[in-house]
Scaffold this motif. Structure first.
Motif, mmCIF file in Angstrom:
data_model
loop_
_atom_site.group_PDB
_atom_site.id
_atom_site.type_symbol
_atom_site.label_atom_id
_atom_site.label_comp_id
_atom_site.label_asym_id
_atom_site.label_seq_id
_atom_site.Cartn_x
_atom_site.Cartn_y
_atom_site.Cartn_z
ATOM 1 N N LYS A 135 0.815 -1.211 0.000
ATOM 2 C CA LYS A 135 0.000 0.000 0.000
ATOM 3 C C LYS A 135 0.855 1.270 0.000
ATOM 4 N N SER A 136 2.093 1.139 -0.460
ATOM 5 C CA SER A 136 3.004 2.282 -0.421
ATOM 6 C C SER A 136 2.612 3.387 -1.396
ATOM 7 N N ALA A 137 1.723 3.093 -2.350
ATOM 8 C CA ALA A 137 1.248 4.157 -3.243
ATOM 9 C C ALA A 137 0.279 5.090 -2.518
ATOM 10 N N GLN A 138 -0.305 4.612 -1.422
ATOM 11 C CA GLN A 138 -1.242 5.429 -0.646
ATOM 12 C C GLN A 138 -0.564 6.122 0.531
ATOM 13 N N ILE A 139 0.353 5.420 1.177
ATOM 14 C CA ILE A 139 1.110 5.973 2.300
ATOM 15 C C ILE A 139 2.563 6.081 1.842
ATOM 16 N N LEU A 140 3.055 7.299 1.644
ATOM 17 C CA LEU A 140 4.346 7.492 0.984
ATOM 18 C C LEU A 140 5.547 7.375 1.914
ATOM 19 N N THR A 141 5.345 7.495 3.216
ATOM 20 C CA THR A 141 6.464 7.369 4.146
ATOM 21 C C THR A 141 6.922 5.917 4.211
ATOM 22 N N ASP A 142 8.239 5.698 4.280
ATOM 23 C CA ASP A 142 8.756 4.325 4.241
ATOM 24 C C ASP A 142 9.937 4.061 5.164
ATOM 25 N N THR A 143 10.347 5.064 5.934
ATOM 26 C CA THR A 143 11.524 4.899 6.790
ATOM 27 C C THR A 143 11.335 5.685 8.080
ATOM 28 N N ALA A 144 11.890 5.165 9.165
ATOM 29 C CA ALA A 144 11.893 5.906 10.437
ATOM 30 C C ALA A 144 13.278 5.815 11.065
ATOM 31 N N HIS A 154 7.063 17.621 9.043
ATOM 32 C CA HIS A 154 8.194 18.303 8.410
ATOM 33 C C HIS A 154 8.052 18.153 6.900
ATOM 34 N N LYS A 155 9.054 18.519 6.141
ATOM 35 C CA LYS A 155 8.901 18.609 4.679
ATOM 36 C C LYS A 155 8.754 17.263 3.973
ATOM 37 N N ALA A 156 9.079 16.171 4.656
ATOM 38 C CA ALA A 156 8.955 14.864 3.994
ATOM 39 C C ALA A 156 8.352 13.813 4.913
ATOM 40 N N HIS A 198 11.665 11.287 -1.123
ATOM 41 C CA HIS A 198 11.602 12.746 -1.054
ATOM 42 C C HIS A 198 12.685 13.365 -0.172
ATOM 43 N N MET A 199 13.429 12.533 0.546
ATOM 44 C CA MET A 199 14.469 13.048 1.436
ATOM 45 C C MET A 199 15.544 11.989 1.605
ATOM 46 N N THR A 200 16.813 12.389 1.483
ATOM 47 C CA THR A 200 17.901 11.454 1.711
ATOM 48 C C THR A 200 18.072 11.222 3.203
ATOM 49 N N GLU A 201 18.786 10.155 3.540
ATOM 50 C CA GLU A 201 19.016 9.871 4.953
ATOM 51 C C GLU A 201 19.828 10.985 5.602
ATOM 52 N N SER A 202 20.778 11.535 4.871
ATOM 53 C CA SER A 202 21.590 12.634 5.397
ATOM 54 C C SER A 202 20.718 13.858 5.702
ATOM 55 N N ALA A 221 17.552 13.753 6.327
ATOM 56 C CA ALA A 221 16.682 13.368 7.438
ATOM 57 C C ALA A 221 17.396 13.568 8.770
ATOM 58 N N VAL A 222 18.649 13.137 8.851
ATOM 59 C CA VAL A 222 19.415 13.295 10.088
ATOM 60 C C VAL A 222 19.588 14.774 10.410
ATOM 61 N N GLY A 223 19.824 15.588 9.379
ATOM 62 C CA GLY A 223 19.981 17.022 9.592
ATOM 63 C C GLY A 223 18.709 17.677 10.111
ATOM 64 N N THR A 224 17.576 17.331 9.506
ATOM 65 C CA THR A 224 16.292 17.901 9.942
ATOM 66 C C THR A 224 15.927 17.401 11.338
ATOM 67 N N PHE A 225 16.192 16.134 11.593
ATOM 68 C CA PHE A 225 15.941 15.556 12.916
ATOM 69 C C PHE A 225 16.811 16.255 13.967
ATOM 70 N N SER A 226 18.061 16.549 13.615
ATOM 71 C CA SER A 226 18.969 17.242 14.536
ATOM 72 C C SER A 226 18.430 18.619 14.893
ATOM 73 N N THR A 227 17.881 19.311 13.898
ATOM 74 C CA THR A 227 17.309 20.639 14.147
ATOM 75 C C THR A 227 16.149 20.542 15.133
#
Length: 507
Positions: A234-243, A265-267, A289-293, A295-301
């Motif tokens: 169901k990834s076409a309906q829910i676009l998030t795929d990583t935590a 946030h933005k992604a 929509h967002m690289t892991e790098s 993601a870590v930067g936004t999470f750090s903020t």
């Protein structure tokens, strides 16, 4: 042939919920033996730390005292979810938020939604809940004198998932005589008809059972790998795929939020779940929509410090569910059955629902399985579809357009026919209880109202009669006054939990 020996494969919350539900229903029959098989080589994911109020009924059903949960699982109270930044900052302010509380938006049972639609600028829809001021002021939902599992407002819990599984395990073993063994399965044995017969363990021994509960997590050893039940993506309906997840200690002097904070946030979004001694924080995002790098930067903020070397736990999220959760003599629960990202604490909710469904429809004889399994598969499939609808709704109706992630979500044409029809209906009229015509809609009209109008869904206002306006105005004022009064009178969340801890220590 009577079903006598039941094997639950896998521990954690899913396995031990299953053990307790089956224990309640089957322990009256002395011929039935339930065994939970756990492997010391396979770690438990253990990040499901949020619940909904249904968990209280479940714990009471198991005979677990609320005081035991609060004293052993680092538990805190959860009065709902606070959604921050899910709307356009230019239109709604940089600090925009709304609540999905565990309460009704019908003050005194009266539907004031049309009154609100005609008076949007006067107050937020969340303020139709008594929880609003209690949550905003970080109050406990309970008084010192509140009976177990009851408060002035409704609530659920946040807890340490590993300690919660231990509490369930102790209860299942002691109250329902569930056997608990540690073995790693090296081979699954099949009968001639393709059903499961038993296991060969890594220790070299073999064991046979009549019925199997697959709680092996994403590996789905029995229902997926052995019986080959397809996974519906169901990834076409829910676009998030990583935590990315982290646990952060908190001082005992820090206040504790009485809700899950979900900050967009933005992604994707960030969960922030307070326990008594730490926060569980997770950064959910779409890797398209967002690289892991990034993601870590936004999470750090968000976190206020650099998390580059913080040993973040990366959790890939495969969104979807098994085409059938019950095949032959095997049922899948928990992550083995399916997964939707954790936005509305659906993992434990669906697991609990499905485990209860299986326990109450448990077949006495092998020949009963085809009839029972067909019914249960229909029910669980419907439940999964509506849960996916509800999670997708949060993304779909946002007016954020500040990134490709939000554009792709809000312009997403991939949705169920049911959700599409409902959204069209709700443009021309307020959602009604009759829009949810199945008891397997585990998110009903009240849940949808808080999300739809927390995010300013454009329902056409109806004509507002004079009597309706007068009655609505009176009820809205009363619920807001009561909310504020409770906020001013109840203890702080931290103080209530601290006094409980002191009282237990002095026993």
């Amino acid at each position: 042939m009577k079903i006598k020996r039941v094997a639950i494969v896998g521990g954690g919350t899913a396995g031990w919920l299953a053990a307790n539900h089956l224990g309640v229903e089957l322990s009256r029959d002395p011929e039935i033996e339930i065994t939970l098989i756990e492997s010391k080589d396979i770690p438990i994911i253990g990040v499901g730390e949020g619940t909904v109020p249904q968990i209280k009924a479940t714990l009471k059903r198991f005979g677990i005292a609320e005081i035991d949960l609060l004293s052993t699982c680092d538990a805190t109270f959860k009065q709902g979810i606070k959604f921050a930044h899910w709307m356009d900052a230019q239109k709604h302010g940089a600090d925009n938020f709304y609540y999905h509380p565990f309460s009704s938006p019908y003050p005194s049972g009266f539907d004031v939604t049309n009154y609100w639609l005609n008076n949007k600028s006067a107050f937020e829809f969340s303020k139709l809940s008594e929880i609003y001021s209690v949550a905003e002021m970080n109050r406990s939902p309970k008084q010192k004198s509140s009976p177990p599992y009851m408060g002035l407002v409704d609530y659920a819990y946040h807890f340490n998932a590993l300690k919660f599984a231990d509490l369930l395990a102790k209860n299942a073993r002691e109250k329902f005589s569930v056997k608990h063994i540690f073995e790693t399965i090296s081979q699954v044995l099949l009968n001639a008809d393709g059903s499961i017969k038993g296991f060969v363990y890594a220790s070299g021994s073999e064991e046979e059972f009549d019925f199997f509960i697959d709680c092996t997590g994403f590996s789905s050893l029995l229902i997926g790998e052995t019986l080959g039940v397809p996974f519906l993506d169901k990834s076409a309906q829910i676009l998030t795929d990583t935590a990315l997840a982290i646990q952060e200690p908190i001082a005992e002097s820090n206040e504790i939020l009485p809700y899950t904070l979900a900050t967009a946030h933005k992604a994707g979004w960030i969960w922030d779940i307070p326990l008594t001694h730490r926060r569980g924080v997770g950064f959910v995002y779409s890797s398209r929509h967002m690289t892991e790098s990034e993601a870590v930067g936004t999470f750090s903020t968000y976190f206020g410090r650099d998390l580059e070397d913080a040993n973040l736990r990366k959790i890939p999220m495969t969104i979807g569910y098994r085409e059938a959760f019950w095949k032959k003599n095997c049922v899948a629960l928990g992550l083995a059955q399916g997964f939707v990202e954790p936005l509305e604490a659906t993992s434990i909710l669906v697991t609990d629902f499905a485990a209860l469904l299986v326990a109450r429809n448990f077949p006495k004889m092998i020949n009963d399985i085809p009839v029972v399994s067909e019914y249960c598969n229909k029910a669980v499939r419907y439940t999964w579809e509506r849960v996916i609808d509800f999670v997708q709704l949060h993304y779909l109706i946002s007016d954020r357009r500040d990134s490709q992630f939000w554009i792709d979500n809000t312009e997403n044409s991939v949705m169920s026919d049911v959700l599409r029809e409902r959204l069209e209906l709700w443009k021309i009229g307020v959602p009604k209880k009759t829009d949810f015509f199945s008891s397997f809609d585990i998110f009903g009209v009240e849940n949808h109202l808080f999300v739809l109008y927390g995010m300013d869904y454009p329902t056409r206002p109806g004509v507002l009669g004079a009597n309706e306006e007068s009655r609505s105005k009176e009820l809205v004022r009363a619920v807001q006054d009561k909310s504020l009064q409770m906020g001013n009178s109840l203890m702080s969340h931290r103080a209530w939990l601290s006094e409980l801890k002191q009282a237990l220590a002095s026993r």
